[in-house]
Design a protein around this motif. Structure first.
Motif, mmCIF file in Angstrom:
data_model
loop_
_atom_site.group_PDB
_atom_site.id
_atom_site.type_symbol
_atom_site.label_atom_id
_atom_site.label_comp_id
_atom_site.label_asym_id
_atom_site.label_seq_id
_atom_site.Cartn_x
_atom_site.Cartn_y
_atom_site.Cartn_z
ATOM 1 N N ASP A 205 0.846 -1.197 0.000
ATOM 2 C CA ASP A 205 0.000 0.000 0.000
ATOM 3 C C ASP A 205 0.883 1.250 0.000
ATOM 4 O O ASP A 205 1.527 1.572 0.994
ATOM 5 N N HIS A 206 0.913 1.943 -1.144
ATOM 6 C CA HIS A 206 1.710 3.167 -1.260
ATOM 7 C C HIS A 206 0.887 4.422 -0.965
ATOM 8 O O HIS A 206 1.439 5.522 -0.947
ATOM 9 N N GLY A 207 -0.405 4.239 -0.757
ATOM 10 C CA GLY A 207 -1.255 5.382 -0.452
ATOM 11 C C GLY A 207 -1.799 6.050 -1.709
ATOM 12 O O GLY A 207 -1.062 6.273 -2.672
ATOM 13 N N LYS A 208 -3.077 6.340 -1.705
ATOM 14 C CA LYS A 208 -3.700 7.032 -2.835
ATOM 15 C C LYS A 208 -3.183 8.468 -2.919
ATOM 16 O O LYS A 208 -2.711 9.027 -1.931
ATOM 17 N N ILE A 209 -3.287 9.044 -4.109
ATOM 18 C CA ILE A 209 -2.763 10.392 -4.333
ATOM 19 C C ILE A 209 -3.916 11.321 -4.710
ATOM 20 O O ILE A 209 -4.639 11.053 -5.684
ATOM 21 N N ASN A 210 -4.078 12.373 -3.963
ATOM 22 C CA ASN A 210 -5.105 13.370 -4.268
ATOM 23 C C ASN A 210 -4.489 14.423 -5.192
ATOM 24 O O ASN A 210 -3.767 15.311 -4.746
ATOM 25 N N LEU A 211 -4.782 14.317 -6.479
ATOM 26 C CA LEU A 211 -4.154 15.200 -7.455
ATOM 27 C C LEU A 211 -4.591 16.653 -7.324
ATOM 28 O O LEU A 211 -3.883 17.561 -7.762
ATOM 29 N N SER A 212 -5.738 16.885 -6.728
ATOM 30 C CA SER A 212 -6.234 18.265 -6.606
ATOM 31 C C SER A 212 -5.445 19.063 -5.570
ATOM 32 O O SER A 212 -5.434 20.298 -5.607
ATOM 33 N N SER A 213 -4.776 18.368 -4.649
ATOM 34 C CA SER A 213 -4.071 19.087 -3.588
ATOM 35 C C SER A 213 -2.564 18.820 -3.558
ATOM 36 O O SER A 213 -1.826 19.588 -2.933
ATOM 37 N N LYS B 111 6.040 13.756 -7.502
ATOM 38 C CA LYS B 111 7.221 13.066 -8.025
ATOM 39 C C LYS B 111 7.730 12.024 -7.039
ATOM 40 O O LYS B 111 8.074 10.894 -7.409
ATOM 41 N N SER B 112 7.787 12.400 -5.766
ATOM 42 C CA SER B 112 8.282 11.481 -4.739
ATOM 43 C C SER B 112 7.408 10.238 -4.630
ATOM 44 O O SER B 112 7.916 9.116 -4.491
ATOM 45 N N LYS B 113 6.103 10.428 -4.699
ATOM 46 C CA LYS B 113 5.182 9.291 -4.586
ATOM 47 C C LYS B 113 5.277 8.373 -5.806
ATOM 48 O O LYS B 113 5.230 7.144 -5.681
ATOM 49 N N LEU B 114 5.397 8.953 -7.000
ATOM 50 C CA LEU B 114 5.531 8.131 -8.212
ATOM 51 C C LEU B 114 6.850 7.372 -8.214
ATOM 52 O O LEU B 114 6.915 6.214 -8.644
ATOM 53 N N ALA B 115 7.909 8.028 -7.722
ATOM 54 C CA ALA B 115 9.227 7.386 -7.679
ATOM 55 C C ALA B 115 9.253 6.259 -6.654
ATOM 56 O O ALA B 115 9.812 5.191 -6.907
ATOM 57 N N ALA B 116 8.647 6.478 -5.491
ATOM 58 C CA ALA B 116 8.623 5.447 -4.453
ATOM 59 C C ALA B 116 7.680 4.310 -4.813
ATOM 60 O O ALA B 116 7.878 3.165 -4.391
ATOM 61 N N GLY B 117 6.647 4.605 -5.605
ATOM 62 C CA GLY B 117 5.635 3.604 -5.942
ATOM 63 C C GLY B 117 5.979 2.707 -7.104
ATOM 64 O O GLY B 117 5.198 1.816 -7.467
ATOM 65 N N GLY B 118 7.137 2.914 -7.747
ATOM 66 C CA GLY B 118 7.601 1.999 -8.784
ATOM 67 C C GLY B 118 7.186 2.321 -10.192
ATOM 68 O O GLY B 118 7.603 1.634 -11.134
#
Length: 450
Positions: free
Chosen positions: A106-114, A121-128
């Motif tokens: 579970d990498h956590g959902k991403i709220n694109l509006s906020s 970038k950090s979340k996409l990089a950590a999420g593979g």
């Protein structure tokens, strides 16, 4: 503003063994692998797992010490059964025996509006999912510390026996749009979605929001994103653009919406040496054994992860490449042919009329092997490269500049605009039988590390 580009230069390679738009009855893969060799630009890979460890889909298993924020993750959950190394302990593969039921990190959902750009970038990089973003120039994994002038997506593939994205991405419309929304936040410029202007555009692409939709038509390599960039917003020295495949966009969308690295994909199983072709539902890095063994017309074949022009030769026990959604099986071409190209034939596929003397009589599909029908020899200036490369560069002189290691000439003649796939057709039609894709990569590395 969107553009309509009609290309005349190029050459369509019509091969036998195309996948019908149906799912083939083939066994599921049992083992999966991540191959660091798939990711150009990795300099110092660091392995995070050992044999016997258990992982989930999305668990980081290696990273590059030169860009340590980008994680390369497991495509499935299961046990690490082998960390395979080659000469000088070069890391070749990390193999995983998959669980029957895939469990996800579970990498956590991403709220694109906020979310802000750096956090995204950090979340996409950590999420593979970050390795799907490829930098131009050089064709290497993009650096999250940089910002591109634009992002480009080719929504169609004109390579031989290529999969139909409209079929492979059915049902992924919401994830594709979520992925596009994420990409829009990564650049100050435009996100270009380039579609096939000669056919009906699938709804997943025609209904896309927030992007510029351009139409390209013409023979191969019209579907190459490098060719499309050249006609939309060329790369000059100092410029930086990113590219991504439609499947990569979907994977980003799944991380955004569900918070997981979901490697499930539909793969085209193609080639004249298969008894059954079609599409299979699998996951990235799948072993091709279950799709190929017991499905062959002969025992002497070349198995390719990808297409015949740019794909990677693998064994019958090999694994699907990270960026590939196609497996191709053709006859191995290691036998001598009586008279060779001197023998007139209507069954030979060739761009040169002198070789396929009566090829104009045969407009159907061709069965080809891997024979090059000749040996490597000095460059012959024939003008043939310019006929198949729809870009305003001089490929023959560019290739010679790379051989001479003339940095100024390489830059001026357009090396920043191309990578291997852009000259694959040049390599196919080359009467001198030079390894042009390998040559281009050597030139790119000279510029990168000079």
């Amino acid at each position: 503003m969107s553009k309509i580009v009609k290309l005349k230069k190029g050459f369509d390679i019509n091969l036998a063994g195309k996948a019908a738009q149906e799912f083939a009855d083939l066994a599921a893969a049992q083992t999966f692998a991540i191959k660091p060799t798939d990711f150009l630009g990795i300099q110092r890979p660091k392995v995070l797992v050992n044999e016997g460890d258990t992982v989930k889909a999305g668990t980081p298993i290696l990273f590059d010490k030169a860009m340590d924020q980008v994680m390369y993750v497991a495509p499935v959950s299961g046990e690490i059964v082998e960390v395979k190394r080659g000469e000088k302990r070069k890391l070749l593969e990390i193999r995983i025996l998959a669980d029957k039921e895939i469990s996800y990190e579970d990498h956590g959902k991403i709220n694109l509006s906020s979310v802000d750009r750096d956090t995204l970038k950090s979340k996409l990089a950590a999420g593979g999912v970050w390795p799907h973003l490829i930098q131009r120039p050089y064709g290497v994994v993009a650096n999250p510390a940089e910002t591109p002038k634009a992002i480009f997506i080719s929504a169609f593939d004109t390579n031989p026996l290529a999969p139909d994205y409209g079929f492979t991405l059915q049902g992924e419309e919401s994830y594709f749009q979520a992925g596009l929304d994420a990409l829009v936040k990564l650049t100050d410029g435009k996100v270009h979605l380039n579609v096939d202007g000669s056919k009906s555009v699938p709804g997943i692409f025609s209904n896309a929001k927030g992007v510029v939709i351009n139409k390209f038509s013409g023979p191969h390599p019209a579907g190459n994103v490098g060719v499309q960039i050249h006609h939309l917003d060329p790369i000059n020295k100092g410029d930086l653009a990113w590219t991504i495949s439609p499947f990569g966009v979907v994977q980003i969308g799944k991380l955004v919406v569900n918070g997981v690295f979901d490697a499930s994909k539909v793969v085209a199983v193609t080639g004249s040496e298969l008894t059954k072709t079609g599409y299979v539902k699998t996951l990235g890095g799948a072993s091709v054994t279950s799709f190929v063994k017991g499905n062959l017309n002969s025992g002497h074949v070349r198995v390719i992860s990808g297409n015949v022009l740019t794909g990677e030769k693998i064994s019958l026990e090999g694994y699907l490449g990270f960026y590939h959604s196609q497996i191709t099986v053709i006859p191995e071409g290691d036998q001598e042919e009586f008279l060779g190209w001197l023998k007139p034939s209507a069954k030979k596929l060739s761009f040169h009329k002198a070789i396929g003397l009566f090829s104009f009589l045969n407009k159907g599909e061709f069965k080809v092997d891997t024979n090059t029908h000749g040996e490597e020899r000095p460059f012959v200036v024939t003008g043939v490269f310019e006929k198949v490369l729809p870009m305003d560069i001089l490929p023959t002189y560019l290739f010679k500049a790379i051989i001479a290691e003339d940095f100024d000439e390489m830059e001026e003649l357009g090396l920043y605009e191309i990578i291997e796939e852009d000259v694959a057709l040049c390599e196919f039609v080359d009467p001198s039988k030079n390894e042009l894709q390998e040559l281009v990569r050597s030139g790119i590395e000279l510029l990168m590390y000079s």
